[in-house]
Design a protein around this motif. Structure first.
Motif, short mmCIF file in Angstrom:
data_model
loop_
_atom_site.label_atom_id
_atom_site.label_comp_id
_atom_site.label_asym_id
_atom_site.label_seq_id
_atom_site.Cartn_x
_atom_site.Cartn_y
_atom_site.Cartn_z
N THR A 1 12.98 -8.82 103.03
CA THR A 1 11.85 -7.85 102.42
C THR A 1 11.39 -7.05 103.66
O THR A 1 10.65 -6.08 103.13
CB THR A 1 10.83 -8.46 101.62
N VAL A 2 11.24 -7.52 104.91
CA VAL A 2 10.59 -6.62 105.82
C VAL A 2 11.23 -5.35 106.08
O VAL A 2 10.76 -4.21 106.40
CB VAL A 2 10.74 -7.58 107.07
N VAL A 3 12.45 -5.21 105.89
CA VAL A 3 13.28 -3.94 106.24
C VAL A 3 13.44 -3.25 105.11
O VAL A 3 13.85 -1.72 105.12
CB VAL A 3 14.53 -4.29 106.82
N TYR A 4 13.08 -3.59 103.70
CA TYR A 4 13.26 -2.65 102.54
C TYR A 4 12.14 -1.58 102.62
O TYR A 4 10.91 -2.01 102.83
CB TYR A 4 13.15 -3.70 101.25
N ASP A 5 12.57 -0.53 102.17
CA ASP A 5 11.49 0.59 102.01
C ASP A 5 10.80 0.12 100.81
O ASP A 5 11.18 -0.63 99.67
CB ASP A 5 12.19 1.80 101.48
N ALA A 6 9.59 0.50 100.69
CA ALA A 6 8.42 0.16 99.61
C ALA A 6 8.85 0.56 98.30
O ALA A 6 7.90 1.20 97.76
CB ALA A 6 7.23 0.24 99.93
N GLN A 7 10.00 0.69 97.82
CA GLN A 7 10.30 1.31 96.35
C GLN A 7 10.32 0.25 95.38
O GLN A 7 10.56 -0.87 95.34
CB GLN A 7 11.65 1.86 96.35
N MET A 8 9.38 0.39 94.04
CA MET A 8 9.20 -0.45 93.35
C MET A 8 10.45 -1.17 92.62
O MET A 8 10.64 -2.30 92.34
CB MET A 8 8.33 0.15 92.29
N GLU A 9 11.49 -0.33 92.61
CA GLU A 9 12.84 -1.01 91.93
C GLU A 9 13.23 -1.93 92.68
O GLU A 9 13.57 -3.00 92.42
CB GLU A 9 13.85 0.09 91.68
N GLN A 10 13.16 -1.74 94.00
CA GLN A 10 13.95 -2.58 94.98
C GLN A 10 13.02 -3.82 95.05
O GLN A 10 13.53 -4.99 95.15
CB GLN A 10 14.04 -2.07 96.17
N ILE A 11 11.72 -3.75 94.95
CA ILE A 11 10.68 -4.89 95.19
C ILE A 11 11.02 -5.67 94.10
O ILE A 11 10.98 -6.97 94.01
CB ILE A 11 9.34 -4.37 95.41
N LEU A 12 11.02 -5.25 92.60
CA LEU A 12 11.24 -5.81 91.33
C LEU A 12 12.51 -6.57 91.61
O LEU A 12 12.57 -7.81 91.09
CB LEU A 12 11.01 -4.92 90.32
N LYS A 13 13.71 -5.98 91.83
CA LYS A 13 14.94 -6.72 91.86
C LYS A 13 14.62 -7.86 92.73
O LYS A 13 15.23 -8.92 92.44
CB LYS A 13 15.97 -5.74 92.24
N LEU A 14 14.27 -7.88 94.08
CA LEU A 14 14.02 -9.03 94.88
C LEU A 14 13.45 -9.99 94.38
O LEU A 14 13.52 -11.15 94.39
CB LEU A 14 13.48 -8.35 96.48
N GLY A 15 12.24 -9.42 93.77
CA GLY A 15 11.28 -10.65 93.04
C GLY A 15 11.91 -11.33 92.06
O GLY A 15 11.77 -12.53 91.91
N LEU A 16 12.86 -10.66 91.30
CA LEU A 16 13.43 -11.33 90.21
C LEU A 16 14.74 -12.40 90.66
O LEU A 16 14.70 -13.52 90.26
CB LEU A 16 14.24 -10.14 89.38
N ILE A 17 15.33 -12.07 91.81
CA ILE A 17 16.33 -12.80 92.36
C ILE A 17 15.38 -14.05 93.14
O ILE A 17 15.90 -15.14 92.69
CB ILE A 17 16.86 -12.04 93.45
N VAL B 1 14.85 -2.83 115.72
CA VAL B 1 14.09 -4.09 115.20
C VAL B 1 14.57 -4.35 113.65
O VAL B 1 14.94 -5.36 113.12
CB VAL B 1 12.69 -3.83 115.18
N LYS B 2 14.52 -3.24 112.90
CA LYS B 2 15.14 -3.27 111.49
C LYS B 2 16.74 -3.82 111.52
O LYS B 2 16.96 -4.58 110.81
CB LYS B 2 15.11 -1.90 110.90
N GLU B 3 17.46 -3.30 112.37
CA GLU B 3 18.88 -3.75 112.40
C GLU B 3 19.01 -5.54 112.75
O GLU B 3 19.54 -6.20 112.08
CB GLU B 3 19.74 -3.23 113.32
N LEU B 4 18.02 -5.90 113.79
CA LEU B 4 17.90 -7.28 114.08
C LEU B 4 17.76 -8.10 112.80
O LEU B 4 18.11 -9.25 112.66
CB LEU B 4 17.24 -7.34 115.26
N ILE B 5 16.57 -7.74 112.07
CA ILE B 5 15.90 -8.26 110.97
C ILE B 5 17.11 -8.45 109.92
O ILE B 5 17.38 -9.56 109.34
CB ILE B 5 14.86 -7.53 110.63
N GLU B 6 17.80 -7.53 109.82
CA GLU B 6 18.96 -7.16 108.73
C GLU B 6 19.98 -8.15 109.18
O GLU B 6 20.53 -9.06 108.20
CB GLU B 6 19.56 -5.78 108.67
#
Length: 121
Positions: free
Chosen positions: A73-89, A5-10
């Motif tokens: 965002t569904v497949v990202y691990d809930a790491q704050m750095e990745q979430i902040l980068k995605l939010g900034l983008i 499922v993760k691979e399909l979402i990616e």
């Protein structure tokens, strides 16, 4: 099964990103081709018209890329750095979309004129 499922979402997010990029590229080339062959009509200056057409293709491409980011965002691990980068983008792309909309339309989106006969937008 969860990995599938993760691979399909990616893959889905990647396909949507590619579509967004293609919209940017083809929209720009289409606008330039219309400009080069003067297929825009005579009521507006060609330079203004090409800017509007390129702006619209950029706007559509950015909105598609934002959709791909949201899906990814569904497949990202809930790491704050990745979430902040995605939010900034997403924030940057949304700001660009907003400013392009203002430049194309010449007014704020919520300041649209009402239709004269029906009173609707």
């Amino acid at each position: 099964m969860e990995d599938n499922v993760k691979e399909l979402i990616e893959i889905t997010a990647l396909v949507i990103e590619v579509i967004g990029i293609l919209v940017l590229v083809f929209g720009t080339f289409l606008a330039m081709g219309r400009y080069a062959f003067k297929l825009q009509g005579e009521d507006i200056r060609s330079f203004q018209k090409i800017r509007e057409e390129i702006g619209r293709s950029i706007l559509l491409g950015l909105e598609i890329l934002i959709a791909a980011d949201i899906i990814a965002t569904v497949v990202y691990d809930a790491q704050m750095e990745q979430i902040l980068k995605l939010g900034l983008i997403i924030l940057i792309r949304t700001f660009l979309s907003f400013t392009l909309e203002i430049e194309i339309e010449g007014k704020l989106p919520w300041k649209q004129e009402k239709h004269r006969t029906t009173g609707k937008k």
